[in-house]
Design an enzyme around this catalytic site. Sequence first.
Site, short mmCIF file in Angstrom:
data_model
loop_
_atom_site.label_atom_id
_atom_site.label_comp_id
_atom_site.label_asym_id
_atom_site.label_seq_id
_atom_site.Cartn_x
_atom_site.Cartn_y
_atom_site.Cartn_z
N GLY A 1 0.87 -1.18 0.00
CA GLY A 1 0.00 0.00 0.00
C GLY A 1 0.90 1.22 0.00
O GLY A 1 1.67 1.42 0.95
N GLY B 1 -0.10 4.41 -0.30
CA GLY B 1 -0.92 5.61 -0.13
C GLY B 1 -0.36 6.52 0.94
O GLY B 1 0.86 6.64 1.09
N ILE C 1 -0.45 6.38 4.37
CA ILE C 1 0.36 5.77 5.45
C ILE C 1 1.61 5.13 4.84
O ILE C 1 2.71 5.27 5.39
CB ILE C 1 -0.44 4.72 6.25
N GLY C 2 1.45 4.45 3.70
CA GLY C 2 2.59 3.80 3.06
C GLY C 2 3.73 4.78 2.80
O GLY C 2 4.91 4.48 3.04
N ASP D 1 2.16 -1.39 -4.62
CA ASP D 1 0.74 -1.04 -4.78
C ASP D 1 0.19 -1.81 -5.98
O ASP D 1 0.93 -2.55 -6.66
CB ASP D 1 0.55 0.48 -4.92
N ARG E 1 -11.21 5.26 5.93
CA ARG E 1 -12.58 5.73 6.21
C ARG E 1 -12.85 7.09 5.59
O ARG E 1 -11.94 7.90 5.42
CB ARG E 1 -12.76 5.89 7.73
N ILE F 1 -2.06 -2.81 9.36
CA ILE F 1 -2.65 -1.53 9.78
C ILE F 1 -4.06 -1.36 9.20
O ILE F 1 -4.89 -0.64 9.74
CB ILE F 1 -1.76 -0.34 9.33
N HIS G 1 -9.56 -2.01 18.20
CA HIS G 1 -9.30 -0.67 17.67
C HIS G 1 -10.63 -0.10 17.18
O HIS G 1 -10.87 0.07 16.00
CB HIS G 1 -8.31 -0.78 16.51
N1 APR Z 1 -2.41 -4.46 -2.89
C1 APR Z 1 -1.64 -3.41 -2.59
N2 APR Z 1 -2.13 -2.18 -2.39
C2 APR Z 1 -3.44 -2.00 -2.50
C3 APR Z 1 -4.32 -3.05 -2.81
C4 APR Z 1 -3.74 -4.34 -3.01
N3 APR Z 1 -4.50 -5.40 -3.30
N4 APR Z 1 -5.57 -2.56 -2.84
C5 APR Z 1 -5.48 -1.25 -2.57
N5 APR Z 1 -4.21 -0.90 -2.36
C6 APR Z 1 -3.64 0.41 -2.08
C7 APR Z 1 -4.40 1.57 -2.74
O1 APR Z 1 -4.18 1.60 -4.16
C8 APR Z 1 -3.83 2.77 -2.00
O2 APR Z 1 -2.71 3.33 -2.67
O3 APR Z 1 -3.66 0.76 -0.71
C9 APR Z 1 -3.39 2.17 -0.64
C10 APR Z 1 -4.12 2.77 0.53
O4 APR Z 1 -3.71 4.09 0.63
P1 APR Z 1 -4.70 5.27 1.08
O5 APR Z 1 -5.95 5.19 0.28
O6 APR Z 1 -3.93 6.55 1.05
O7 APR Z 1 -5.08 4.88 2.60
P2 APR Z 1 -4.23 5.09 3.92
O8 APR Z 1 -4.62 6.38 4.55
O9 APR Z 1 -2.79 4.82 3.65
O10 APR Z 1 -4.87 3.95 4.85
C11 APR Z 1 -4.76 2.60 4.53
O11 APR Z 1 -4.92 1.89 6.84
O12 APR Z 1 -5.53 3.04 8.78
C12 APR Z 1 -5.94 2.19 7.77
O13 APR Z 1 -8.28 2.69 7.62
C13 APR Z 1 -7.04 2.78 6.95
O14 APR Z 1 -7.63 0.71 5.90
C14 APR Z 1 -6.97 1.95 5.70
C15 APR Z 1 -5.46 1.72 5.54
#
Ligand code: APR
Length: 313
Positions: A11, A13, A15-16, A35, A86, A122, A179
């Site tokens: 991921g 995004g 957090i990543g 990703d 969320r 996470i 959580h």
């Molecule tokens: N494999 C890898 N990455 C994926 C997949 C997958 N199968 N499906 C979705 N993703 C990626 C998305 O493309 C996106 O870039 O996961 C990333 C999530 O990033 P954000 O949307 O920015 O979310 P983020 O704020 O990082 O939170 C991620 O953590 O705290 C929790 O509730 C939150 O479940 C959420 C997660």
Amino acid sequence: MSQRKKIALIGAGNIGGELANLCAQRELGDVLLFDIPAKADFAKGKALDLEQNGAVLGYDVSIKGTSEWKDCAGADVIIVTAGVPRKPGQSRDDLVAINVPIIRAVADGAKEHCPNAFVIVISNPLDAMVYEFQRRTGFPREKVVGMAGVLDSARFSLFLARETGMNVKDIRAMVLGGHGDDMVPILGATTVNGVPVSKFVAKEKLDAIIARTRTGGGEIVKLMGTSAYYAPASSAVAMAEAYLRDEKRLLPAAAYLTGQYGYKDFYMGVPVVIGGKGVEKIIELELSDDEKAMLAKSAKSVSEIVEVVKKFA
Ligand code: APR
């Protein structure tokens, strides 16, 4: 010279990205920012930006974006944020339908390519997602853990610091349970450098702070339109570092329970010791009757959502 550690961030995004930033700045190891294929270039761009940041800040690790699991092969640590965060008005449990298939896909990739990794989940709803990841991979339970308690305790600490006017560095707080909005702050383990917090904060104020802690994630979602990422990333990196450096840190985390606190067969937030073997111990605290009742409520919510996930086709 020992080989550098490899950290796969699943991921790329919000957090990543912050996870990659922290792992790089602390030179914990080489970083893969993984990703889905549609986001591969985004992940590569973020990785390149962060690698270039090392030239300014003075760190040097490899940071690569990818959508290929084979690039993550042999990772020492995996941190999973894949999924959707969320939006305002949503509970963590509302994310099940979207995030369960995602966590299963991630589990399959990890099982095939990174069988020896220490895994920190996470993605939300956290306690159910970490359960599903472990169930699907069959990885040793001590090597799969969920990040929530460090973050929830950090939120509790900050609010207590602001209320007491004292430095947040001196606040020791412990939040257990799922959580979710019925997480359980443990006052017996919450002090200002060893001095019970009740000496500084009146009961009504403390109750208000506990209520704010429980909805601390939602408060940020409401303000930003998406969920928090700086403190969640730091919390997971503290856990990763405890594993990589065999630090034996006592941290609250979602661990697989086998009878501790009277619960078994699911993950929930409890104090654990994280070291080079993963979750090396689960610590059982003496709880007050009130705390036991709150933990029972939280455990009920967690086991209900785990049942939903188990039945999810
Ligand atoms: N494999 C890898 N990455 C994926 C997949 C997958 N199968 N499906 C979705 N993703 C990626 C998305 O493309 C996106 O870039 O996961 C990333 C999530 O990033 P954000 O949307 O920015 O979310 P983020 O704020 O990082 O939170 C991620 O953590 O705290 C929790 O509730 C939150 O479940 C959420 C997660």
